[in-house]
Design an enzyme around this catalytic site. Structure first.
Site, mmCIF file in Angstrom:
data_model
loop_
_atom_site.group_PDB
_atom_site.id
_atom_site.type_symbol
_atom_site.label_atom_id
_atom_site.label_comp_id
_atom_site.label_asym_id
_atom_site.label_seq_id
_atom_site.Cartn_x
_atom_site.Cartn_y
_atom_site.Cartn_z
ATOM 1 N N ARG A 174 -4.564 7.970 12.359
ATOM 2 C CA ARG A 174 -6.026 7.598 12.356
ATOM 3 C C ARG A 174 -6.509 6.334 12.933
ATOM 4 O O ARG A 174 -5.457 5.568 13.257
ATOM 5 C CB ARG A 174 -6.688 7.665 10.789
ATOM 6 C CG ARG A 174 -5.838 6.891 9.977
ATOM 7 C CD ARG A 174 -6.489 6.787 8.676
ATOM 8 N NE ARG A 174 -5.603 6.192 7.552
ATOM 9 C CZ ARG A 174 -5.332 4.884 7.359
ATOM 10 N NH1 ARG A 174 -5.967 3.806 8.049
ATOM 11 N NH2 ARG A 174 -4.452 4.692 6.593
ATOM 12 N N HIS A 219 0.224 -4.723 -2.506
ATOM 13 C CA HIS A 219 0.476 -3.589 -1.363
ATOM 14 C C HIS A 219 -0.538 -3.614 -0.513
ATOM 15 O O HIS A 219 -0.633 -2.326 0.387
ATOM 16 C CB HIS A 219 1.355 -2.593 -1.645
ATOM 17 C CG HIS A 219 2.709 -2.949 -2.281
ATOM 18 N ND1 HIS A 219 3.672 -3.849 -1.805
ATOM 19 C CD2 HIS A 219 3.039 -2.690 -3.731
ATOM 20 C CE1 HIS A 219 4.635 -4.116 -2.746
ATOM 21 N NE2 HIS A 219 4.453 -3.467 -3.918
#
Ligand code: ADP
Ligand code: ADP
Ligand code: MG
Length: 666
Positions: A299, A238
């Site tokens: 971010r 992942h």
């Protein structure tokens, strides 16, 4: 007009600290680096105008100590803090503390970080904002019986996710109802250990899923844009391995729908600055695609350079402008996609050992050579230099390699070539693995989904790009060339001692992929070299060229750049890289060539001295004679206790390979 910052502090390390500093420098903004003990000599420290030591090597003792970082900003007169990614970048307390200390946090408001911080809560918020969600349960009730009931209702396969999770951690795919309870327990255990919060959500596991994310930007004046998408479907555990923009096969309509959904998500939390809205895209059997909100990362993202490549923009510059109060530099209709970009994350890890991270020193770190034509089409973002160490304290990313082309095919070819020119010696990396992925049928044809790596397993793992014959030929060519360089003249004409019978053999022993291998080189009258490696024989022809040694052997031809580290030759070729270990025959002569009291010369050379005479008693391991070969002295030792019967040669004699040097009675 708002004034731009004069000085900023970069609360991060490695490539992202260097990346932020590069833009700041271009904008005439002074930079302050912070560093830990382990990073005292790191590239980012020298890259900034000033630096402040903030503590020990472990992140919790340095890069996560936000009081210390705020103190450093105050002490150096920085007006703002750029958090990079990771570390404190998504820490709402840090963002708030910056503001309270009178510093600008270069990122979204603390409230937006908080709203998007937990996956379950952010999904509830997105639902209200009309952003499509994966069918699932993201409520507060955590009763295991109820969660299982929800999973049964959603239908398998399902995914259990830690609400506070990140970095691919805290996720369990469940195939069937019977497996749910155990998976839930293990997911909760990992979540509490890693994130201190064991709240989970359950959602449908999308069919043939693709990870497609949208780069968004907001300013303080209520303007929002999306800078298109990145496809990050190629993942292991992942976690992203390759990222590209635009996403292959995405229709302009779907791009716009996803872009607008991402802007809606940002608007719902009054987002300011750079953010990424991640979607899971389901590819149905009938060819249709549906997208669902996964999470928002508040971010700058690791893979932002691919967006920069296709938009021609500097996203760090946008962050600095927005944080200083300026409006977004461009409106949506001014943004255009140009060409195709791919990023490869070069990591210190061993793909053949379940991607286990590795540490070590970058003894060789060669980067791609870009022609003038390619400038701007091959980019490397890194935070290390040759000689630097990849330590166990931080993440394993060594560098990011970003390529840009007019088409995906062009970008792919450029990436493969740039990876071939990325030569790292000193620790295992995934460079070769990345080349296999780039060349795998699925990736080459843009047949993308998150199962690409397991699906292409057969061509990705435990491959050997250069077989034993060419690996041995490369190592031998390198040996002969370095002998020649050491002698300053042609070694073949010089070794007259070898030519006593017209032809002479020189043996080699190697270890290749854990197996021993033998080779023999025969010097012909005409100076021609005949090589035998295992059961392959042929003429060996080689010459030093611009890119390495050009080698021809047994119907094969390649160019090898060989880097010798001790006994190991690291062989880099256009096909891929490999290693071969040379076993020093003379060093092991005593053991391996003594049979029934006979001691034979393991290779052609000259006897320099005997340290024993007939009748002497010798003990195992005792030096008997010194031979010179390949401009090196080699000691021949007694293989066992015994008595010297006879010396067959005198000092100064030339001996051929296999000559019996002395007899020992054991
Ligand atoms: P992205 O989608 O941007 O890759 P990730 O969740 O993979 O997001 O994390 C971003 C990066 O942040 C990681 O690749 C890693 O380099 C860095 N990172 C995150 N947490 C830490 C940490 N605690 N220490 C060091 N680096 C970290
Ligand atoms: P993280 O915070 O670790 O980045 P994400 O929720 O962003 O976690 O998911 C990480 C990855 O897990 C995705 O990129 C995708 O590969 C996979 N994934 C997440 N949700 C789903 C889903 N519903 N169906 C299939 N795969 C999923
Ligand atoms: Mg994610």
């Amino acid at each position: 007009m708002t004034l731009m910052f004069k000085k900023i502090l970069i609360a991060n390390r490695g490539e992202i600290a260097c990346r932020v500093a590069a833009t700041a420098r271009r904008m005439a903004i002074q930079t302050v680096a912070v560093y830990s003990d382990a990073d005292a000599e790191a590239k980012h420290v020298g890259f900034c105008d000033e630096s402040v030591h903030i503590g020990g090597s472990a992140p919790k003792d340095s890069y996560l100590r936000w009081e210390k970082i705020i103190e450093a900003a105050k002490a150096t007169g920085a007006e703002a803090i750029h958090p990079g990614y990771g570390f404190l970048s998504e820490n709402e307390d840090f963002a708030r503390a910056c503001t309270e200390a009178g510093l600008v946090f270069i990122g979204p408001p603390a409230s937006a970080i908080k709203a998007m911080g937990l996956k379950a809560e952010s999904k509830r918020l997105m639902e209200k904002a009309g952003v499509p969600l994966v069918p699932g349960y993201h409520g507060a009730d955590q009763n295991p019986v109820m969660l299982k009931h929800e999973a049964d209702r959603i239908g398998y396969p399902v995914l259990i996710k830690a609400s506070a999770g990140g970095g691919g951690k805290g996720m369990r795919a469940v195939e069937k109802s019977g497996d749910f309870a155990a998976a839930l327990a293990s997911c909760k255990r990992e979540a509490i250990n890693s994130f201190g919060n064991d709240t989970v959500l359950v959602e449908k596991y999308a069919q043939r899923p693709r990870h497609i994310e949208i780069q968004v930007f907001g300013d303080m004046h209520g303007n929002y844009v999306y800078l298109f998408e990145r496809d990050c479907s190629v993942q292991r555990r992942h976690q992203k391995v390759l990222e590209e923009a635009p996403a292959p096969g995405l229709s302009p309509e779907m791009r716009q729908q996803m872009g607008l959904a991402a802007v809606a998500a940002a608007r719902a939390v009054n987002y300011v600055g750079a953010g990424t809205v991640e979607f899971i895209v389901e590819q149905r059997a009938d060819g249709s695609m549906n997208f669902f909100f996964m999470e928002m990362n508040t971010r700058l993202q690791v893979e932002h350079p691919v967006t920069e490549a296709i938009t021609g923009l500097d996203l760090v510059e946008w962050q600095l402008r927005v944080a200083s109060g300026q409006p977004l530099p461009l409106a949506q209709e001014q943004l255009k996609i140009n060409g195709h970009a791919i990023e490869a994350r070069i990591c210190a890890e061993n793909p053949d050992n379940n991607f286990l991270p590795t540490t070590g020193t970058l003894q060789v770190y060669d980067k791609p050579v870009c022609t003038a034509f390619e400038r701007g089409m091959v980019r490397i973002d890194d935070g290390v230099r040759q000689g630097d160490t990849i330590s166990p304290f931080y993440d394993s990313m060594v560098a990011k390699l970003i390529v840009h082309g007019q088409t995906r095919e062009e970008a792919l070819a450029r990436l493969d070539e740039a990876l071939a020119q990325t030569r790292i010696v000193g620790l295992a990396t995934n460079v070769q693995f990345l080349r296999y992925v780039v060349r795998s049928p699925s990736f080459a044809q843009a047949d993308l989904d998150t199962a690409l790596i397991p699906r292409e397993e057969a061509v990705l793992f435990k491959q050997e790009p250069v077989g034993l014959p060419m690996a041995a030929a490369s190592a031998i060519a390198q040996t002969l060339l370095s002998e020649k360089a050491a002698e300053g003249r042609d070694p073949f004409s010089r070794r007259d001692g070898w030519q006593t019978h017209g032809v002479t053999q020189r043996p080699f022993e190697f270890e290749f992929r854990g197996e021993p291998a033998k080779a023999a080189l025969t010097y012909g009258h005409d100076g021609a070299l005949q090589l035998t490696v295992g059961d392959v024989s042929g003429l060996l022809v080689f010459a030093r060229g611009a890119q390495g040694i050009d080698i021809q052997f047994a119907g094969q031809r390649l160019t090898a750049a060989v880097y010798t580290q001790g006994e190991v030759d690291h062989v880099f070729t256009a096909r891929g890289a490999t290693q071969i270990t040379a076993i020093d025959l003379l060093a092991h002569a005593g053991e391996s060539h003594a049979e029934g009291g006979r001691l034979t010369a393991p290779m052609p050379g000259k006897i320099l001295s005997f340290s024993v005479k007939a009748g002497d008693k010798v003990s195992k391991g005792q030096p008997l004679a010194v031979m010179e070969a390949m401009k090196m002295e080699h000691t021949i030792a007694a293989p066992a206790d015994g008595v010297v019967e006879e010396l067959m040669y005198a000092p100064g004699d030339q001996v051929t390979e296999g000559s019996e040097l002395l007899k020992i009675a054991v």
